[in-house]
Design a protein around this motif. Structure first.
Motif, PDB file in Angstrom:
ATOM      1  N   THR A 265       0.815  -1.233   0.000  1.00  0.00           N
ATOM      2  CA  THR A 265       0.000   0.000   0.000  1.00  0.00           C
ATOM      3  C   THR A 265       0.841   1.274   0.000  1.00  0.00           C
ATOM      4  OG1 THR A 265      -0.278   0.343   2.397  1.00  0.00           O
ATOM      5  CG2 THR A 265      -1.778  -1.235   1.326  1.00  0.00           C
ATOM      6  N   ARG A 266       2.116   1.168  -0.335  1.00  0.00           N
ATOM      7  CA  ARG A 266       2.989   2.350  -0.294  1.00  0.00           C
ATOM      8  C   ARG A 266       3.693   2.575  -1.626  1.00  0.00           C
ATOM      9  NH1 ARG A 266       3.798  -0.647   4.459  1.00  0.00           N
ATOM     10  NH2 ARG A 266       3.605   0.484   6.431  1.00  0.00           N
ATOM     11  N   VAL A 267       3.993   3.843  -1.882  1.00  0.00           N
ATOM     12  CA  VAL A 267       4.964   4.227  -2.909  1.00  0.00           C
ATOM     13  C   VAL A 267       6.154   4.819  -2.173  1.00  0.00           C
ATOM     14  CG1 VAL A 267       5.472   5.859  -4.764  1.00  0.00           C
ATOM     15  CG2 VAL A 267       3.305   4.620  -4.772  1.00  0.00           C
ATOM     16  N   TYR A 268       7.335   4.278  -2.416  1.00  0.00           N
ATOM     17  CA  TYR A 268       8.559   4.835  -1.836  1.00  0.00           C
ATOM     18  C   TYR A 268       9.304   5.608  -2.912  1.00  0.00           C
ATOM     19  CZ  TYR A 268       8.303   1.953   2.439  1.00  0.00           C
ATOM     20  OH  TYR A 268       7.930   1.383   3.640  1.00  0.00           O
ATOM     21  N   VAL A 269       9.906   6.718  -2.498  1.00  0.00           N
ATOM     22  CA  VAL A 269      10.819   7.455  -3.374  1.00  0.00           C
ATOM     23  C   VAL A 269      12.214   7.339  -2.765  1.00  0.00           C
ATOM     24  CG1 VAL A 269      11.374   9.670  -4.437  1.00  0.00           C
ATOM     25  CG2 VAL A 269       8.979   9.035  -4.076  1.00  0.00           C
ATOM     26  N   ALA A 296      -4.172  -5.685   3.231  1.00  0.00           N
ATOM     27  CA  ALA A 296      -5.120  -4.676   2.751  1.00  0.00           C
ATOM     28  C   ALA A 296      -5.154  -4.688   1.231  1.00  0.00           C
ATOM     29  CB  ALA A 296      -4.708  -3.296   3.271  1.00  0.00           C
ATOM     30  N   ASN A 297      -5.645  -5.795   0.658  1.00  0.00           N
ATOM     31  CA  ASN A 297      -5.538  -5.912  -0.792  1.00  0.00           C
ATOM     32  C   ASN A 297      -6.522  -5.032  -1.550  1.00  0.00           C
ATOM     33  OD1 ASN A 297      -7.751  -7.344  -0.165  1.00  0.00           O
ATOM     34  ND2 ASN A 297      -7.070  -9.314  -0.999  1.00  0.00           N
ATOM     35  N   ASP A 298      -7.379  -4.293  -0.850  1.00  0.00           N
ATOM     36  CA  ASP A 298      -8.184  -3.294  -1.555  1.00  0.00           C
ATOM     37  C   ASP A 298      -7.423  -1.974  -1.660  1.00  0.00           C
ATOM     38  OD1 ASP A 298      -8.250  -2.858   1.167  1.00  0.00           O
ATOM     39  OD2 ASP A 298     -10.272  -1.981   1.139  1.00  0.00           O
ATOM     40  N   ARG A 299      -6.186  -1.938  -1.194  1.00  0.00           N
ATOM     41  CA  ARG A 299      -5.358  -0.731  -1.285  1.00  0.00           C
ATOM     42  C   ARG A 299      -4.042  -1.012  -2.021  1.00  0.00           C
ATOM     43  NH1 ARG A 299      -9.427   0.707   0.784  1.00  0.00           N
ATOM     44  NH2 ARG A 299      -9.803   2.344   2.321  1.00  0.00           N
ATOM     45  N   TRP A 300      -3.882  -2.186  -2.614  1.00  0.00           N
ATOM     46  CA  TRP A 300      -2.647  -2.495  -3.329  1.00  0.00           C
ATOM     47  C   TRP A 300      -2.361  -1.416  -4.371  1.00  0.00           C
ATOM     48  CZ3 TRP A 300      -2.882  -8.436  -4.773  1.00  0.00           C
ATOM     49  CH2 TRP A 300      -2.682  -9.182  -3.608  1.00  0.00           C
ATOM     50  N   VAL A 301      -1.120  -0.956  -4.416  1.00  0.00           N
ATOM     51  CA  VAL A 301      -0.726   0.005  -5.445  1.00  0.00           C
ATOM     52  C   VAL A 301      -0.284  -0.779  -6.680  1.00  0.00           C
ATOM     53  CG1 VAL A 301       0.641   2.043  -5.961  1.00  0.00           C
ATOM     54  CG2 VAL A 301       0.058   1.522  -3.594  1.00  0.00           C
ATOM     55  N   ARG A 302      -0.850  -0.430  -7.820  1.00  0.00           N
ATOM     56  CA  ARG A 302      -0.622  -1.181  -9.055  1.00  0.00           C
ATOM     57  C   ARG A 302       0.434  -0.552  -9.959  1.00  0.00           C
ATOM     58  NH1 ARG A 302      -2.838  -6.325  -9.517  1.00  0.00           N
ATOM     59  NH2 ARG A 302      -4.675  -6.384  -8.194  1.00  0.00           N
ATOM     60  N   SER A 303       0.510   0.777  -9.940  1.00  0.00           N
ATOM     61  CA  SER A 303       1.358   1.440 -10.929  1.00  0.00           C
ATOM     62  C   SER A 303       1.835   2.775 -10.387  1.00  0.00           C
ATOM     63  CB  SER A 303       0.571   1.641 -12.227  1.00  0.00           C
ATOM     64  OG  SER A 303       1.378   2.166 -13.236  1.00  0.00           O
ATOM     65  N   VAL A 304       2.991   3.219 -10.875  1.00  0.00           N
ATOM     66  CA  VAL A 304       3.522   4.526 -10.484  1.00  0.00           C
ATOM     67  C   VAL A 304       4.214   5.140 -11.696  1.00  0.00           C
ATOM     68  CG1 VAL A 304       5.770   3.637  -9.691  1.00  0.00           C
ATOM     69  CG2 VAL A 304       4.842   5.747  -8.691  1.00  0.00           C
ATOM     70  N   SER A 305       4.115   6.460 -11.813  1.00  0.00           N
ATOM     71  CA  SER A 305       4.740   7.139 -12.948  1.00  0.00           C
ATOM     72  C   SER A 305       5.271   8.498 -12.510  1.00  0.00           C
ATOM     73  CB  SER A 305       3.727   7.317 -14.084  1.00  0.00           C
ATOM     74  OG  SER A 305       4.349   7.882 -15.218  1.00  0.00           O
ATOM     75  N   PHE A 306       6.454   8.861 -12.999  1.00  0.00           N
ATOM     76  CA  PHE A 306       7.088  10.139 -12.676  1.00  0.00           C
ATOM     77  C   PHE A 306       6.774  11.145 -13.772  1.00  0.00           C
ATOM     78  CE2 PHE A 306      10.278   9.853  -9.182  1.00  0.00           C
ATOM     79  CZ  PHE A 306      10.276  11.196  -8.831  1.00  0.00           C
ATOM     80  N   SER A 307       6.361  12.339 -13.374  1.00  0.00           N
ATOM     81  CA  SER A 307       6.089  13.391 -14.352  1.00  0.00           C
ATOM     82  C   SER A 307       7.397  13.973 -14.877  1.00  0.00           C
ATOM     83  CB  SER A 307       5.261  14.505 -13.709  1.00  0.00           C
ATOM     84  OG  SER A 307       5.148  15.581 -14.606  1.00  0.00           O
ATOM     85  N   HIS A 308       7.310  14.597 -16.037  1.00  0.00           N
ATOM     86  CA  HIS A 308       8.517  15.107 -16.677  1.00  0.00           C
ATOM     87  C   HIS A 308       8.994  16.418 -16.070  1.00  0.00           C
ATOM     88  CE1 HIS A 308       8.306  12.041 -19.910  1.00  0.00           C
ATOM     89  NE2 HIS A 308       7.070  11.999 -19.469  1.00  0.00           N
ATOM     90  N   ASP A 309       8.197  17.005 -15.180  1.00  0.00           N
ATOM     91  CA  ASP A 309       8.700  18.192 -14.472  1.00  0.00           C
ATOM     92  C   ASP A 309       9.537  17.790 -13.254  1.00  0.00           C
ATOM     93  OD1 ASP A 309       6.830  17.345 -12.614  1.00  0.00           O
ATOM     94  OD2 ASP A 309       5.536  19.101 -12.790  1.00  0.00           O
ATOM     95  N   HIS A 312       6.152  15.828  -9.781  1.00  0.00           N
ATOM     96  CA  HIS A 312       4.915  15.095  -9.512  1.00  0.00           C
ATOM     97  C   HIS A 312       5.055  13.603  -9.809  1.00  0.00           C
ATOM     98  CE1 HIS A 312       3.418  19.266 -10.053  1.00  0.00           C
ATOM     99  NE2 HIS A 312       2.562  18.909  -9.119  1.00  0.00           N
ATOM    100  N   ILE A 313       4.324  12.817  -9.023  1.00  0.00           N
ATOM    101  CA  ILE A 313       4.255  11.371  -9.202  1.00  0.00           C
ATOM    102  C   ILE A 313       2.779  10.992  -9.242  1.00  0.00           C
ATOM    103  CG2 ILE A 313       4.641   9.150  -8.043  1.00  0.00           C
ATOM    104  CD1 ILE A 313       7.194  10.330  -6.870  1.00  0.00           C
ATOM    105  N   ALA A 314       2.428  10.077 -10.146  1.00  0.00           N
ATOM    106  CA  ALA A 314       1.063   9.553 -10.182  1.00  0.00           C
ATOM    107  C   ALA A 314       1.090   8.111  -9.692  1.00  0.00           C
ATOM    108  CB  ALA A 314       0.504   9.613 -11.595  1.00  0.00           C
ATOM    109  N   SER A 315       0.086   7.751  -8.899  1.00  0.00           N
ATOM    110  CA  SER A 315      -0.034   6.360  -8.455  1.00  0.00           C
ATOM    111  C   SER A 315      -1.461   5.894  -8.675  1.00  0.00           C
ATOM    112  CB  SER A 315       0.351   6.216  -6.978  1.00  0.00           C
ATOM    113  OG  SER A 315      -0.596   6.871  -6.149  1.00  0.00           O
ATOM    114  N   LEU A 316      -1.606   4.587  -8.865  1.00  0.00           N
ATOM    115  CA  LEU A 316      -2.910   3.999  -9.152  1.00  0.00           C
ATOM    116  C   LEU A 316      -3.066   2.788  -8.238  1.00  0.00           C
ATOM    117  CD1 LEU A 316      -4.066   3.426 -12.788  1.00  0.00           C
ATOM    118  CD2 LEU A 316      -4.345   1.640 -11.113  1.00  0.00           C
ATOM    119  N   ALA A 317      -4.153   2.760  -7.460  1.00  0.00           N
ATOM    120  CA  ALA A 317      -4.327   1.706  -6.449  1.00  0.00           C
ATOM    121  C   ALA A 317      -5.684   1.027  -6.604  1.00  0.00           C
ATOM    122  CB  ALA A 317      -4.184   2.287  -5.042  1.00  0.00           C
ATOM    123  N   ASP A 318      -5.829  -0.100  -5.906  1.00  0.00           N
ATOM    124  CA  ASP A 318      -7.057  -0.887  -5.977  1.00  0.00           C
ATOM    125  C   ASP A 318      -8.232  -0.259  -5.235  1.00  0.00           C
ATOM    126  OD1 ASP A 318      -5.942  -2.775  -7.565  1.00  0.00           O
ATOM    127  OD2 ASP A 318      -5.673  -4.303  -6.017  1.00  0.00           O
TER     128      ASP A 318
END
Length: 407
Positions: A265-269, A296-309, A312-318
């Motif tokens: 359920t986390r994104v680490y940087v 907490a599998n209803d909160r699993w994070v599926r994907s992460v993406s870094f913006s070109h600026d 910003h970071i985008a994350s997508l979770a269950d």
């Protein structure tokens, strides 16, 4: 704040169409922003010119059925006219598609193979390739402008879960597979497999190159986050901190940061150069304790993406949410609803986020912010200097901390 919807590409549905097999595991933008591709489910990959896509969103509102703007290529068509006028393609890959990656060539980047004159393919400056990773372990390489199959790479024995091209234009492709290996392919050498990277004890879920192509990050089951030296093909270090399977990773545009998404359920940087966690973005409050981190599998994070600026970071979770984070703030700055989301990525210019779900794609406007001069200077410095060199600079400690993203 709610993100503004830009548009959506909806997969065509028939009355008897089953949901199963329509998963959209991957979406991708071409490096030059000319094309967008996504897996529509049932073996199909859709390739559309991105500018045409945006124009359709403006003309017809947000909704856009994916096949309504189909423009099939005439059979006889010269290469030059195809490249001048980008065309839409529907590609049947022959098996379920799990991964996509665009690759473009820089002629000066020579193949590592010696017998270059024997090669079937001469990839020029204007070449654009699409790699598709399939359920049966095969990787198929397509010419984006013609939609033709160029290469069929067969070495993996399980699902090819992720593909990534080196950003330097060398057409080096890395594939991550459930067979617990990463494989390195040289497309300028007719797709010759150069190396197998072993170290994962379980499925490999994802891989990503640093912007200078010197480092590769791979993530997988059993909390695995590995960094590889891509000149020596050796492991640099393991990053330890996640409590469950790690499923996605991406470097920041300057290569100074690495974002990883996990079922814990986390994104680490991270600072990949020294292996330290700099930031944590949690999707469950309070965060699960390590012993329940996979519960907490209803909160699993599926994907992460870094913006070109680089901000910003985008994350997508269950939990049916897409979140936009600033790297210096604890809470999301924007959110958007999305059921069954599986993947997300920023457009080449960073203005739009694409997220895939059940064969369709949804697009949102991303948080817009003028980067400070300080941040732009930091990115310029960090593109050429690893953390160890920054720490040796004869400058005030506060400036060092800022350059190392520690304040």
């Amino acid at each position: 704040a709610r993100s503004r919807t830009v548009g959506e590409l909806l997969a065509p549905t028939s009355p008897f169409d089953k949901k199963c097999g329509r998963e959209n595991w991957t979406v991708a933008f071409a490096p030059d922003g000319s094309y967008f591709a996504w897996s529509q489910g049932h073996r199909i990959v859709k390739l559309v010119p991105w500018s045409q896509c945006l124009n359709n969103f403006l003309l017809h509102g947000t909704k856009n059925v994916a096949n309504s703007i189909s423009a099939r290529l005439p059979r006889q068509n010269s290469d030059s006219s195809q490249k001048n006028k980008p065309c839409e393609h529907i590609i049947d890959c022959g098996d379920i598609v799990w991964s996509l990656a665009f690759g473009s060539s820089v002629p000066e980047k020579q193949s590592r193979c010696v017998n270059i004159e024997w090669h079937r393919f001469k990839f020029g400056q204007d070449q654009l390739l699409l790699a598709t990773g399939l359920n049966n372990g095969r990787i198929k390489i397509w010419d984006v402008y013609t939609g033709k199959l160029l290469l069929n790479l067969m070495d993996h024995t399980e699902v090819v879960r992720e593909l990534t091209f080196a950003p330097d234009g060398s057409l080096i492709l890395v594939s991550a597979s459930r067979d617990k290996t990463l494989r390195v392919w040289d497309l300028k050498d007719d797709g010759n497999m150069m190396k197998v990277l072993r170290g994962h004890q379980n499925w490999v879920y994802g891989c990503a190159f640093a912007p200078d192509s010197s480092i590769l990050c791979s993530v997988g089951a059993s909390k695995a986050v590995f960094l590889w030296d891509m000149d020596k093909y050796s492991m640099i270090r393991k990053l330890e901190g996640h409590h469950n399977d790690v499923v996605a990773c991406e470097f920041s545009p300057d290569g100074a940061l690495l974002a990883t998404a996990s079922y814990d359920t986390r994104v680490y940087v991270w600072d990949p150069h020294i292996g330290v966690i700099l930031m944590e973005f949690g999707h469950l409050f309070p965060a699960p304790t390590p012993i329940f981190a996979g519960g907490a599998n209803d909160r699993w994070v599926r994907s992460v993406s870094f913006s070109h600026d680089g901000l910003h970071i985008a994350s997508l979770a269950d939990d049916k949410m897409v979140r936009f984070w600033r790297i210096d703030e604890e809470y999301p700055v924007q959110v958007a609803p999305l059921n069954n989301g599986l993947c997300c990525t920023f457009s080449t210019d960073g203005s739009v986020l694409a997220a895939g779900q059940d064969g369709s794609v949804y697009f949102w406007a991303t948080p817009r912010q003028v980067s400070s001069l300080q941040h732009l200077c930091r990115m310029a410095i960090r593109r050429v200097m690893p953390t160890s060199q920054v720490k040796n600079l004869p400058i005030p400690s506060k400036v060092v901390e800022f350059l190392c993203y520690q304040i």
